[in-house]
Design a protein around this motif. Structure first.
Motif, mmCIF file in Angstrom:
data_model
loop_
_atom_site.group_PDB
_atom_site.id
_atom_site.type_symbol
_atom_site.label_atom_id
_atom_site.label_comp_id
_atom_site.label_asym_id
_atom_site.label_seq_id
_atom_site.Cartn_x
_atom_site.Cartn_y
_atom_site.Cartn_z
ATOM 1 N N LEU A 1 0.931 -1.166 -0.153
ATOM 2 C CA LEU A 1 -0.025 -0.028 -0.176
ATOM 3 C C LEU A 1 0.550 1.459 -0.089
ATOM 4 N N ASP A 2 0.341 1.939 -0.904
ATOM 5 C CA ASP A 2 1.114 3.466 -1.090
ATOM 6 C C ASP A 2 0.178 4.180 -1.290
ATOM 7 N N ARG A 3 0.390 5.624 -0.990
ATOM 8 C CA ARG A 3 -0.344 6.774 -1.489
ATOM 9 C C ARG A 3 0.002 7.202 -2.865
ATOM 10 N N ARG A 4 0.825 7.219 -3.649
ATOM 11 C CA ARG A 4 1.337 7.361 -4.515
ATOM 12 C C ARG A 4 1.828 6.285 -5.379
ATOM 13 N N SER B 1 12.868 7.175 -3.178
ATOM 14 C CA SER B 1 13.361 5.948 -3.560
ATOM 15 C C SER B 1 13.902 5.849 -5.384
ATOM 16 N N ALA C 1 21.223 9.533 -6.036
ATOM 17 C CA ALA C 1 22.479 9.221 -6.742
ATOM 18 C C ALA C 1 21.981 7.548 -7.552
ATOM 19 N N GLY C 2 21.335 7.143 -7.333
ATOM 20 C CA GLY C 2 21.269 5.587 -8.356
ATOM 21 C C GLY C 2 22.568 4.794 -7.873
ATOM 22 N N ALA D 1 7.457 0.435 6.291
ATOM 23 C CA ALA D 1 8.371 0.358 5.347
ATOM 24 C C ALA D 1 8.284 1.691 4.608
ATOM 25 N N TRP E 1 8.696 8.808 6.276
ATOM 26 C CA TRP E 1 7.208 9.279 7.359
ATOM 27 C C TRP E 1 6.087 8.314 8.142
ATOM 28 N N TYR F 1 18.487 17.145 -2.560
ATOM 29 C CA TYR F 1 18.192 17.728 -4.040
ATOM 30 C C TYR F 1 18.843 16.546 -5.476
ATOM 31 N N THR G 1 23.346 15.756 -8.417
ATOM 32 C CA THR G 1 22.540 15.668 -6.227
ATOM 33 C C THR G 1 22.882 16.003 -5.380
ATOM 34 N N THR G 2 22.552 16.618 -4.263
ATOM 35 C CA THR G 2 23.121 17.406 -3.664
ATOM 36 C C THR G 2 23.755 16.372 -2.309
ATOM 37 N N GLY H 1 14.557 14.979 -1.444
ATOM 38 C CA GLY H 1 13.739 14.303 -1.092
ATOM 39 C C GLY H 1 14.476 13.938 0.579
ATOM 40 N N CYS H 2 14.249 13.167 0.719
ATOM 41 C CA CYS H 2 14.991 13.351 2.745
ATOM 42 C C CYS H 2 15.216 11.621 2.670
ATOM 43 N N PHE I 1 18.738 2.812 -1.145
ATOM 44 C CA PHE I 1 18.667 2.300 -2.521
ATOM 45 C C PHE I 1 19.763 1.114 -2.448
ATOM 46 N N THR I 2 20.868 0.706 -1.984
ATOM 47 C CA THR I 2 21.444 0.006 -2.003
ATOM 48 C C THR I 2 21.094 -1.225 -1.350
HETATM 49 C C1 LIG Z 1 19.656 13.404 -2.678
HETATM 50 C C2 LIG Z 1 19.716 11.799 -1.937
HETATM 51 C C3 LIG Z 1 20.523 11.246 -2.954
HETATM 52 C C4 LIG Z 1 20.860 9.726 -2.551
HETATM 53 N N1 LIG Z 1 21.080 8.522 -3.372
HETATM 54 C C5 LIG Z 1 21.561 7.590 -2.565
HETATM 55 C C6 LIG Z 1 22.479 6.567 -3.318
HETATM 56 O O1 LIG Z 1 23.201 6.644 -4.193
HETATM 57 N N2 LIG Z 1 22.216 5.272 -3.363
HETATM 58 C C7 LIG Z 1 21.340 4.500 -2.336
HETATM 59 O O2 LIG Z 1 21.168 3.789 -1.731
HETATM 60 N N3 LIG Z 1 20.521 5.473 -1.365
HETATM 61 C C8 LIG Z 1 20.604 6.937 -1.407
HETATM 62 N N4 LIG Z 1 19.552 7.526 -1.064
HETATM 63 C C9 LIG Z 1 18.886 7.249 -0.323
HETATM 64 C C10 LIG Z 1 17.860 6.262 -0.549
HETATM 65 O O3 LIG Z 1 16.674 7.433 -2.034
HETATM 66 C C11 LIG Z 1 16.762 5.796 0.846
HETATM 67 O O4 LIG Z 1 17.414 5.346 1.423
HETATM 68 C C12 LIG Z 1 15.689 4.847 -0.199
HETATM 69 O O5 LIG Z 1 15.486 5.685 -0.768
HETATM 70 C C13 LIG Z 1 15.028 4.766 1.502
HETATM 71 O O6 LIG Z 1 14.208 4.549 0.735
HETATM 72 P P1 LIG Z 1 12.715 3.795 1.036
HETATM 73 O O7 LIG Z 1 11.541 2.659 0.761
HETATM 74 O O8 LIG Z 1 12.494 3.401 2.868
HETATM 75 O O9 LIG Z 1 11.175 5.073 1.034
HETATM 76 P P2 LIG Z 1 10.891 5.573 0.219
HETATM 77 O O10 LIG Z 1 11.688 6.056 -1.200
HETATM 78 O O11 LIG Z 1 10.777 7.188 0.535
HETATM 79 O O12 LIG Z 1 9.625 5.409 0.065
HETATM 80 C C14 LIG Z 1 8.056 5.473 1.350
HETATM 81 C C15 LIG Z 1 7.156 5.269 0.911
HETATM 82 O O13 LIG Z 1 5.843 5.965 1.878
HETATM 83 C C16 LIG Z 1 5.309 6.201 1.004
HETATM 84 N N5 LIG Z 1 3.807 6.646 1.947
HETATM 85 C C17 LIG Z 1 4.429 7.997 2.837
HETATM 86 N N6 LIG Z 1 4.242 8.061 3.858
HETATM 87 C C18 LIG Z 1 2.595 7.580 3.846
HETATM 88 C C19 LIG Z 1 1.126 7.720 3.484
HETATM 89 N N7 LIG Z 1 1.057 8.583 4.938
HETATM 90 N N8 LIG Z 1 0.421 6.635 3.248
HETATM 91 C C20 LIG Z 1 0.952 6.094 2.002
HETATM 92 N N9 LIG Z 1 1.914 5.569 1.922
HETATM 93 C C21 LIG Z 1 2.871 6.764 2.482
HETATM 94 C C22 LIG Z 1 5.867 7.158 -0.164
HETATM 95 O O14 LIG Z 1 4.707 7.930 -1.244
HETATM 96 C C23 LIG Z 1 7.108 6.496 -0.673
HETATM 97 O O15 LIG Z 1 6.579 5.833 -2.152
HETATM 98 C C24 LIG Z 1 19.736 9.264 -1.384
HETATM 99 C C25 LIG Z 1 19.063 10.001 -0.635
HETATM 100 C C26 LIG Z 1 18.705 11.462 -1.487
HETATM 101 C C27 LIG Z 1 17.185 12.712 -0.620
#
Ligand SMILES: Cc1cc2nc3c(=O)[nH]c(=O)nc-3n(C[C@H](O)[C@H](O)[C@H](O)COP(=O)(O)OP(=O)(O)OC[C@H]3O[C@@H](n4cnc5c(N)ncnc54)[C@H](O)[C@@H]3O)c2cc1C
Length: 411
Positions: free
Chosen positions: A31-34, A41, A45-46, A249, A253, A273, A308-309, A349-350, A381-382
């Motif tokens: 489940l996701d809101r998007r 994700s 920076a990939g 997950a 958030w 950014y 990517t910053t 992103g955060c 992402f890793t």
């Molecule tokens: C600028 C930047 C560069 C980065 N570069 C790298 C890199 O090169 N390599 C690497 O490994 N990592 C990198 N990262 C870190 C990596 O992107 C994150 O750690 C990772 O994407 C987190 O994944 P996640 O699935 O935990 O979160 P997310 O990808 O944020 O997924 C969380 C999901 O929860 C959903 N959600 C939130 N609130 C709600 C709600 N209330 N109801 C339903 N759904 C909800 C969101 O829509 C989202 O789809 C980088 C991050 C940033 C910001």
């Protein structure tokens, strides 16, 4: 709708967890809101950063701290009024960054990091997205001789980890990446890491595989989660979803859903950014390049070169303040002939960060059937696929491949 498990959040961590639970015979709704992979994700920076065996620690040298305190560097920035709010978290981060504790954090992270490429590989072929992966490492570049000496010393300090790397002088760097200007004195080429040309498409590809294997995607707000009898209930757009287990997950958030259940998660975010640029004059880039003195990364992506910053300390939900893109745009332009920006506004992103630099992966201490997988900071992402595999093993009573204790909420 009734299912065994509902996974909240379709970022790389949630999608990978859903796939691994499904492989162990569980019926899963994601489940996701998007759509899948549209938040953090998408915008990273990939890098599948196999060489990042030491987490990013809080700087302890006074000179570096003074540099950041001035709030004008390209690599770190902050909202001054946010500092008092984030100070307790920063203090914990600083405490965990002492050499001994950092060594403990690195040891805790190693089993995850060293499996990261293999666990992506285990999914990408079945997902039919191998073409998005590049196996030619990434480059840690320095503009000054002093900077180059630092990157080389760092690489040498990592010798016990047996990472594959090569030191490049200016000529060797030019031979590897001919479009890079000669502004860099040299670099370390890390050869084990993998990079992708579209991290959002990778996450979507994994989600599509989950669907092809019979998994269901649902839209809804995870904050509607409630305990219901011996299980859990969450409101999807198309109806109520009931499950015996639920996985949080939600990346940055995650605390929003756990706070009402009584969990205070010590998470802060490091905002970041990106913006894509076309390259001019037939220039090209083959792999990601980091500028270690300025803290930015340029990665060749489907949309162009993604700049990517580094980290911005600001409230998660505050409007974007992309000063770091402004500061690094000119610096990146010294490396590569950047043309027009592809997007009008930078993406923000955060990174979801725990003060001890490790994610939370495991059971919630006070609620049977509630599981956690978040806080992957700079490396989510890793670590998505390896996290999914570990959590799925724990949830289905299988012996994990390595000790999960360092990732428990009450570690
Ligand atoms: C600028 C930047 C560069 C980065 N570069 C790298 C890199 O090169 N390599 C690497 O490994 N990592 C990198 N990262 C870190 C990596 O992107 C994150 O750690 C990772 O994407 C987190 O994944 P996640 O699935 O935990 O979160 P997310 O990808 O944020 O997924 C969380 C999901 O929860 C959903 N959600 C939130 N609130 C709600 C709600 N209330 N109801 C339903 N759904 C909800 C969101 O829509 C989202 O789809 C980088 C991050 C940033 C910001």
């Amino acid at each position: 709708m009734k299912t065994d498990v509902v996974v909240l959040g379709a970022g790389i961590v949630g999608v990978s967890t859903a796939l691994h639970l499904q492989a162990r015979g569980r019926s899963v709704i994601l489940l996701d809101r998007r759509g899948p992979g549209e938040e953090t994700s998408y915008g990273n920076a990939g890098l599948i950063e196999r060489a990042s065996v030491i987490p990013y620690a809080f700087p302890r040298e006074w000179r570096k701290l003074w540099r950041y305190a001035r709030n004008n560097t390209p690599d770190v920035s902050y909202h001054p009024r946010f500092l008092p709010r984030v100070a307790p978290w920063l203090l914990r981060y600083w405490w965990h960054s002492s050499p001994e504790r950092l060594a403990r954090a690195a040891a805790a992270m190693l089993p995850l990091i060293e499996r990261s490429v293999a666990e992506h590989d285990a999914l990408k072929d079945d997902a039919g997205i191998s073409h998005l992966f590049r196996r030619d490492g990434w480059i840690d570049g320095a503009r000054t001789e002093a900077g180059l000496a630092r990157v080389i010393a760092h690489a040498e300090a990592l010798a016990p980890y047996g990472l594959n790397h090569q030191v490049l002088d200016r000529r060797a760097l030019a031979a590897l990446e001919p479009s890079l200007s000669s502004v860099m004195a040299g670099a370390v080429h890390w050869r084990d890491p993998v990079s992708v040309s579209d991290p959002g498409a990778v996450t979507r590809g994994y989600a599509a595989l989950f669907q092809r294997r019979g998994g269901q995607l649902a839209r809804g707000d995870a904050r509607s989660l409630q305990a219901a009898g011996k299980g859990w209930r969450v409101q999807g757009v198309l109806g109520l979803i009931e499950a015996s287990d639920v996985v949080v997950a939600l990346g940055p958030w995650s605390p929003d859903v756990l706070r009402p259940l009584g969990y205070r998660i010590p998470m802060a975010v490091k905002r970041g950014y990106h913006q894509h640029f076309a390259l001019e004059g037939g220039a090209s880039l083959s792999r990601p390049v980091a500028d270690i003195e300025s803290g930015f990364v340029v990665t060749p992506m489907t949309l162009g070169v993604r700049l990517t910053t580094g980290a911005e300390f600001a409230p998660r939900d505050a409007p974007p303040s992309p000063v770091q893109i402004q500061r690094t745009r000119a610096l990146a332009g010294q490396l590569l002939p950047l043309g027009q920006a592809v997007e009008r506004e930078p993406w923000m992103g955060c990174r979801p960060c725990m003060p001890d630099m490790r994610p939370v992966i495991g059971a919630a201490p006070n609620h049977p059937g509630l599981w956690m997988a978040f806080g992957h900071a700079h490396h989510g992402f890793t670590l998505g696929p390896v996290t999914g595999k570990l959590l799925a093993a724990l949830m289905t009573g299988q012996a994990p491949e390595f000790d999960p204790a360092p990732y428990g909420l009450r570690r």
